[in-house]
Design an enzyme around this catalytic site. Structure first.
Site, PDB file in Angstrom:
ATOM      1  N   LYS A  62       0.840  -1.207   0.000  1.00  0.00           N
ATOM      2  CA  LYS A  62       0.000   0.000   0.000  1.00  0.00           C
ATOM      3  C   LYS A  62       0.871   1.251   0.000  1.00  0.00           C
ATOM      4  O   LYS A  62       0.626   2.194  -0.740  1.00  0.00           O
ATOM      5  CB  LYS A  62      -0.900   0.026   1.243  1.00  0.00           C
ATOM      6  CG  LYS A  62      -1.991  -1.011   1.249  1.00  0.00           C
ATOM      7  CD  LYS A  62      -2.945  -0.812   2.424  1.00  0.00           C
ATOM      8  CE  LYS A  62      -2.321  -1.033   3.782  1.00  0.00           C
ATOM      9  NZ  LYS A  62      -1.860  -2.389   4.060  1.00  0.00           N
ATOM     10  N   CYS A  65     -12.093   2.702  16.651  1.00  0.00           N
ATOM     11  CA  CYS A  65     -10.898   1.862  16.517  1.00  0.00           C
ATOM     12  C   CYS A  65      -9.948   1.946  17.696  1.00  0.00           C
ATOM     13  O   CYS A  65      -9.200   1.025  17.947  1.00  0.00           O
ATOM     14  CB  CYS A  65     -10.198   2.102  15.180  1.00  0.00           C
ATOM     15  SG  CYS A  65      -9.022   3.422  15.111  1.00  0.00           S
ATOM     16  N   MET A  66      -9.958   3.043  18.463  1.00  0.00           N
ATOM     17  CA  MET A  66      -8.938   3.205  19.491  1.00  0.00           C
ATOM     18  C   MET A  66      -9.473   3.453  20.898  1.00  0.00           C
ATOM     19  O   MET A  66      -8.700   3.506  21.838  1.00  0.00           O
ATOM     20  CB  MET A  66      -8.045   4.411  19.144  1.00  0.00           C
ATOM     21  CG  MET A  66      -7.207   4.227  17.943  1.00  0.00           C
ATOM     22  SD  MET A  66      -6.390   2.635  17.903  1.00  0.00           S
ATOM     23  CE  MET A  66      -5.756   2.523  19.554  1.00  0.00           C
ATOM     24  N   MET A 123      -7.282  -4.220  16.743  1.00  0.00           N
ATOM     25  CA  MET A 123      -8.746  -4.193  16.781  1.00  0.00           C
ATOM     26  C   MET A 123      -9.365  -5.360  17.533  1.00  0.00           C
ATOM     27  O   MET A 123     -10.468  -5.250  18.045  1.00  0.00           O
ATOM     28  CB  MET A 123      -9.305  -4.148  15.360  1.00  0.00           C
ATOM     29  CG  MET A 123      -9.076  -2.835  14.669  1.00  0.00           C
ATOM     30  SD  MET A 123      -9.594  -1.424  15.638  1.00  0.00           S
ATOM     31  CE  MET A 123      -8.016  -0.741  16.056  1.00  0.00           C
ATOM     32  N   GLY A 171      -4.593   1.832  14.024  1.00  0.00           N
ATOM     33  CA  GLY A 171      -4.913   1.522  12.640  1.00  0.00           C
ATOM     34  C   GLY A 171      -4.895   2.708  11.703  1.00  0.00           C
ATOM     35  O   GLY A 171      -4.911   2.537  10.495  1.00  0.00           O
ATOM     36  N   GLN A 172      -4.893   3.926  12.244  1.00  0.00           N
ATOM     37  CA  GLN A 172      -4.931   5.099  11.374  1.00  0.00           C
ATOM     38  C   GLN A 172      -3.670   5.931  11.600  1.00  0.00           C
ATOM     39  O   GLN A 172      -3.085   5.919  12.672  1.00  0.00           O
ATOM     40  CB  GLN A 172      -6.173   5.941  11.666  1.00  0.00           C
ATOM     41  CG  GLN A 172      -7.475   5.171  11.453  1.00  0.00           C
ATOM     42  CD  GLN A 172      -8.692   6.097  11.546  1.00  0.00           C
ATOM     43  OE1 GLN A 172      -8.983   6.822  10.632  1.00  0.00           O
ATOM     44  NE2 GLN A 172      -9.386   6.045  12.670  1.00  0.00           N
TER      45      GLN A 172
END
Lengths: 774, 87, 218
Positions: free
Chosen positions: A89, A178-179, A363, A400-401
């Protein structure tokens, strides 16, 4: 027409590349100064540093620029995160800037149809609509919903405008999805957010345990770092502890499967065994740990206006030991399906004083109706044996971000937070009011809505105006239908800032074209407390502008020129220096703007020109002040807290009628909802559509072969999608798994909006469904 | 509507002439290597007839010693295959 | 150019190479109960091979095999190659005899070359697909034509990792073919030591049409 031309010019450049490659193999050392001539540039590439746009690892990349276009990517060898390597990616990330349906003009809904308008007209409309809504329905009827992909300045100005100027705490971000459990886990155990360790733990550990964390696909660069360490050192093992067999299990030395939700029981059983075998590090525990319990049977947040407040009570070690009596390996084997010997094995790895242990999670532990608890429980393990805050001994919560930490957690773009402290605390409000130059009375001491409740409020009509930036909730909200219908209701006004059309722009009344990634200056903050600056490397297309600048434009139209005075050529630096004042202390000091610009990321606390690798450890952390080896200064008792947290079942478990677990997640090729990665040709071609993974035996019973369509039905909705058998991953019998990136197969139509009552983070990993051959 | 790329070898001392000659041709773009006497040629023709005519033309250029294809792409082929592309 | 080639010579070498490289015989220790271990295009193989192959065995090159010689042995891209060296007429085709050289690679004195490593050692009946050529004469001429092999090294961007141009079926183990002395020169990688190949390289099979993303219509 232009589309066709672009495609042809792409193929032509591939043709030239191919000829050059062939020539190079025939004539070693051959050079082509003229190579790029045909694309109209001079063939020179300049390389500019940036953090990768995608996950929370925070790889340093070098973006190759030719003319005003980004044309290549390489890993930044100077960046300690990835040391010159990226994942697929990252290497192709710049192609995500050039999708043919890029949003370049503002659009406004007129008579039901989206019409292109000058961006200034759209900004006028947004400001007018906000004023009108506030006048009619009060300040808490307007909201902003942002993202862990917001740059730090994006989130900062959003908080300043909404919390400081307008005076509403309706500020949330998708990082709640997510966090949030990681945050509440850190706060309840240590009193301060974010990991104590750093990625250098990878080179120092002997044992890695991945807790419900498919790192091989979700954090591939860190995963390869781990594999390389294992190969080099020979005394390293990797245990994959998960509910589904994945690429990570394939690479692991041992794969242990547990039944969904029972990680709670297994973590307690590990502590039970550590105590029973007297592997407790008493010196550490006596000096640095205290024992606590909270409420139990805490619910699942399924009903509107759900409220919960935990209450901590002290307990003694003996009481804690008594609490663990329920969790013998044999009893827990019955709950979890994990053989008692495997539980003992895990305990022995954590308990062995000669082994350094790093636990990784993401997650699997956070998207959990007891997400805060399971975070606490893994900290318990590390604390009992004193394996924390030293190189290689690390309970490590991954993100995740790219800026879930930097923007959402550090700037505090959540309803209860301010850049420093929480809205409920008067000192925090005073500090914010002073730095923001607003009356302290502006800042509301009462939090409003967390994300799920915010979308419920939109559905109910408590919120009438919502501005959504850099995120795609019409793919990611659980129990999606309710929230999509809510957004579409009469008299709701939705503004969406994004770079591509998505199911979220489909529900918008105004679409603002946004600058993406290196089309603007900004900062991200990664999983290991590293702040990463990037300059504007290429111009944004059309009328696209940064999300920060969009907010500034609207703020000025609302009359807040004084709070948003900066010029276009200086605003990022000015915002950073203003924001930095919130964190001026050895516990959180951030690097100055000029330092950030020079380096490939700087870790905070940044004190006297030095980064802090391991917090709470006197050797590394300048904030340690108790004269001891460790100092957990986040809590008032200067100790880390061990919590007695029981096993409680999931909000919805399989039964006679709905007899399968549904688990959702991601794949290496696509990032989150795929709005960027699906526009990268190589990534789209590798995984063109989503699928449902079914255990081969379940598939045989159902009479389904690979690629055949399956209907997945829950109490919320249903979806038909192709089966994947022995594909990327294999769920155990009785579970199916669906990647959520594909807007064609919106799996969140089926999921449940249950959440952790403490963190308010929904559980996307567990609900009950049944399957039919479609 | 094929796109093709070639490595072209000029006759001795004719690199510059060949480069100019190729760049004057329709549907052709050529660029030279700096330190070896070869050129890279990319052709992009709208249809089969033009392609055939161009190939004939290339074959008979007097400054060209050799021409070898390195890449071929044909739209028509792809259009035909597109139907079964959903996996 | 005649090369003597006896099985004994190669066997001796194969045993030597046992020391050079770890084995591919390591079982699939990680499969959980009830979970097959051949999922994800047998992705486990890459990790096992990576863990078990010493770095020197991944980094050498003798440059003797080239794409030309590689395709000479195949009828079309992806066909099983014929056996290019002599094998004794008594050769039984048992796995050990092939795998002693082709399991791990290593120098074969008789051929003065490094043996290529098979990406699928678990298929034990080598002769099922790989056969020697005892005569070059054809029974009847054949009008067989193949396609061009995939062009190699076609990254999407300058310097980006090229996609995998071939299907992964029977070719799951990247490290077997793309690293080490026996690897084909043009497709050898310099960074076999990174191990998790599909972190950067994803399949984009050259013989399949390229897909373009479009949003689903409602």
């Amino acid at each position: 027409m232009t589309v066709k031309l672009d495609r042809r010019s792409f193929i032509k450049s591939a043709a030239a590349t191919s000829a050059v490659a062939t020539a190079a193999s025939l004539f070693p050392g051959i050079s082509f100064a003229d190579w790029k001539k045909q694309t109209g540039s001079n063939g020179m590439i300049t390389w500019k540093k940036a953090p990768c746009r995608f996950c929370g690892t925070g790889c340093g990349v070098l973006v190759g620029v030719s003319g005003d276009r980004a044309v290549a990517v390489k890993g930044d060898p100077k960046c300690s995160v990835n040391k010159g390597l990226c994942c697929v990616k990252g290497y192709h990330s710049v192609q995500a800037l050039y999708g043919k349906d890029r949003l370049t003009r503002a659009q406004v809904r007129k008579n039901g149809k989206m019409v292109e308008v000058p961006v200034s007209e759209a900004l006028d409309l947004i400001a007018a609509k906000m004023k009108e809504t506030i006048k009619k329905h009060g300040k808490d009827s307007v909201a902003i919903y942002g993202s862990g992909q917001w740059t730090i300045p994006d989130g900062y100005v959003a908080s300043k405008l909404f919390k400081g100027c307008i005076g509403t705490n309706n500020v949330e971000a998708n990082a709640r999805l997510c966090m949030a459990s990681a945050v509440t886990g850190f706060l309840t155990s240590f009193g301060l957010d974010e990991p104590m360790g750093c990625y250098e733990d990878i080179e120092n550990a002997n044992v890695f345990v991945t807790w419900g964390n498919n790192m091989a696909e979700m954090h591939p660069v860190l995963f390869s770092r781990m594999l390389a360490a294992r190969k080099r050192k020979k005394d390293v093992i990797l245990i994959d502890f998960a509910t589904r067999t994945t690429r990570t299990s394939q690479a692991a030395d041992k794969s242990i499967l547990f039944r969904p939700q029972t990680d709670l029981a297994v973590a307690n059983a590990i502590c039970h065994e550590i105590i029973r075998n007297n592997w407790v590090n008493w010196d550490f525990v006596n000096k640095h740990v205290s024992f606590h319990k909270g409420k139990t049977n805490i619910g699942y947040g399924l009903e509107d206006h759900f409220a919960f407040k935990d209450k901590a009570e002290n307990m003694t070690f003996e009481e804690y030991k008594e609490f663990l009596r329920e969790y013998t390996p044999e009893k827990v084997e019955k709950i979890s399906g994990v053989p008692a010997k495997d539980i003992r094995y895990l305990a022995s790895l954590y308990g062995d004083p000669k082994k350094k242990v790093t636990s990784f999670w993401c997650m699997g532990m956070n998207q959990h109706t007891r997400g805060t608890w399971i975070n606490n429980l893994v900290y318990n393990i590390h604390l009992l044996v004193g394996k924390i805050s030293t190189p290689g001994n690390s309970p490590f919560s991954l993100t995740g971000q790219p800026s879930a930490c930097g923007t959402v957690r550090e700037v505090g773009t959540l309803t209860h937070k301010l850049p420093h402290g929480v809205v409920m605390k008067e000192e925090a409000r005073k500090m914010a009011a002073e730095i923001w130059d607003v009356p302290v009375s502006n800042i509301d001491p009462k939090p409003t809505y967390h994300t799920v409740e915010m979308f419920r409020a939109l559905d109910r009509g408590d919120i009438r105006f919502m501005w959504i930036q850099v995120t795609n909730p019409m793919v990611t909200m659980p129990k999606l239908k309710r929230y999509r219908n809510g957004a579409l209701k009469e008299d709701r006004f939705i503004v969406v800032s994004d770079v591509y059309p998505t199911p979220t722009t489909d529900v918008a009344d105004v679409i603002l074209p946004a600058a993406m990634w290196v089309e603007q200056e900004g900062m991200f903050g990664n999983s290991e407390r590293r702040t990463q600056h990037f300059e504007q490397i290429v111009p944004p297309p059309g009328e696209a502008m940064s999300d920060t600048w969009q907010i500034i434009e609207v703020a000025r139209r609302l009359g807040f020129e004084k709070q948003f005075p900066w010029g276009k050529d200086e605003y990022i630096g000015k915002i950073w220096e203003e924001y930095r004042r919130f964190h001026a202390s050895p516990k959180h000091n951030m690097a100055p703007y000029e330092v950030l610009k020079k380096r490939s990321g700087v870790q905070w606390p940044f004190v006297n020109g030095r980064e802090t690798r391991w917090r709470y450890n006197a050797k590394y952390d300048p904030a340690v002040s108790n004269g001891e080896e460790f100092h957990f200064y986040g809590k008032k008792d200067n100790r880390a807290w061990i919590w007695a947290r029981p096993y409680e079942p999931a909000a919805e478990s399989p039964d006679q009628e709905y007899n399968f677990w549904l688990n959702t997640g991601r794949v290496i090729e696509h990032w989150h909802t795929g709005s960027m990665t699906r526009r990268v040709p190589i990534l789209h071609n590798a995984v063109p559509s989503s699928y449902v993974e079914i255990n081969p035996e379940d598939a045989a019973e159902l009479g389904v072969v690979n690629g055949e369509m399956v209907k997945i039905i829950s109490r919320r909705g249903e979806i038909v999608m192709p089966a994947s058998i022995n594909g990327r991953g294999v769920p155990p019998r009785g579970m199916v798994f669906v990647p959520f990136f594909d807007e064609k197969y919106l799996i969140n139509e089926v999921t449940l909006d249950a959440f952790c009552p403490i963190s308010k983070q929904p559980d996307y990993k567990k609900c009950a469904v049944r399957l039919e051959k479609a | 509507m094929p796109i093709l790329s070639y490595i072209a070898g000029p006759r001795e001392g004719k690199k510059q002439e060949l480069l100019e000659e190729l760049n004057r041709l329709n549907y052709c773009e050529a660029f030279p290597a700096d330190n070896v006497d070869i050129l890279i040629l990319v052709t992009d023709t709208p249809d089969k007839e033009t392609e055939e005519a161009l190939q004939k033309r290339l074959k008979h250029m007097k400054n060209m010693e050799s021409l070898s294809m390195t890449f071929g792409y044909n739209d028509e082929l792809y259009e035909g295959e597109r139907n079964d592309s959903e996996a | 150019m005649k090369k003597t080639d006896t099985l004994m010579g190669r066997l001796g070498l194969g045993i030597a190479s046992l020391c050079l490289a770890g084995a591919m015989t390591a079982g699939f220790a990680v499969a959980a109960p009830g979970i097959p271990h051949d999922f994800d295009s047998k992705g486990e193989k890459i990790f096992n091979r990576y863990n078990e192959t010493p770095l020197p065995a991944m980094t050498g090159t003798d440059g003797k095999r080239t794409l030309n010689t590689f395709y000479e042995l195949r009828q079309y891209p992806g066909s099983p190659p014929r056996i290019p060296h002599k094998i004794p007429t008594s050769f039984s085709g048992e796995i050990f005899e092939c795998i002693s050289c082709h399991g791990r690679g290593g120098y074969v004195a008789e051929l003065d070359a490094y043996a290529p490593v098979t990406p699928h050692p678990e298929n034990e009946a080598c002769f099922q697909c790989h056969v020697p050529r005892l005569t070059e004469k054809l029974f009847v001429e054949n009008d067989w034509q193949s396609i061009e092999p995939p062009v190699i090294g076609r990254p999407q961007l300058g310097g980006s990792p090229p996609p995998i141009p071939h299907s992964l079926q029977l070719r799951e183990d990247c490290i077997a073919c793309h690293t080490g002395n026996g690897a084909v020169a043009e497709i050898r990688v310099e960074h076999g030591s990174r191990g998790n190949c599909r972190q950067c390289h994803v399949p984009m099979v050259a013989t399949k049409p390229v897909k373009e993303f479009t949003r689903p219509s409602k």
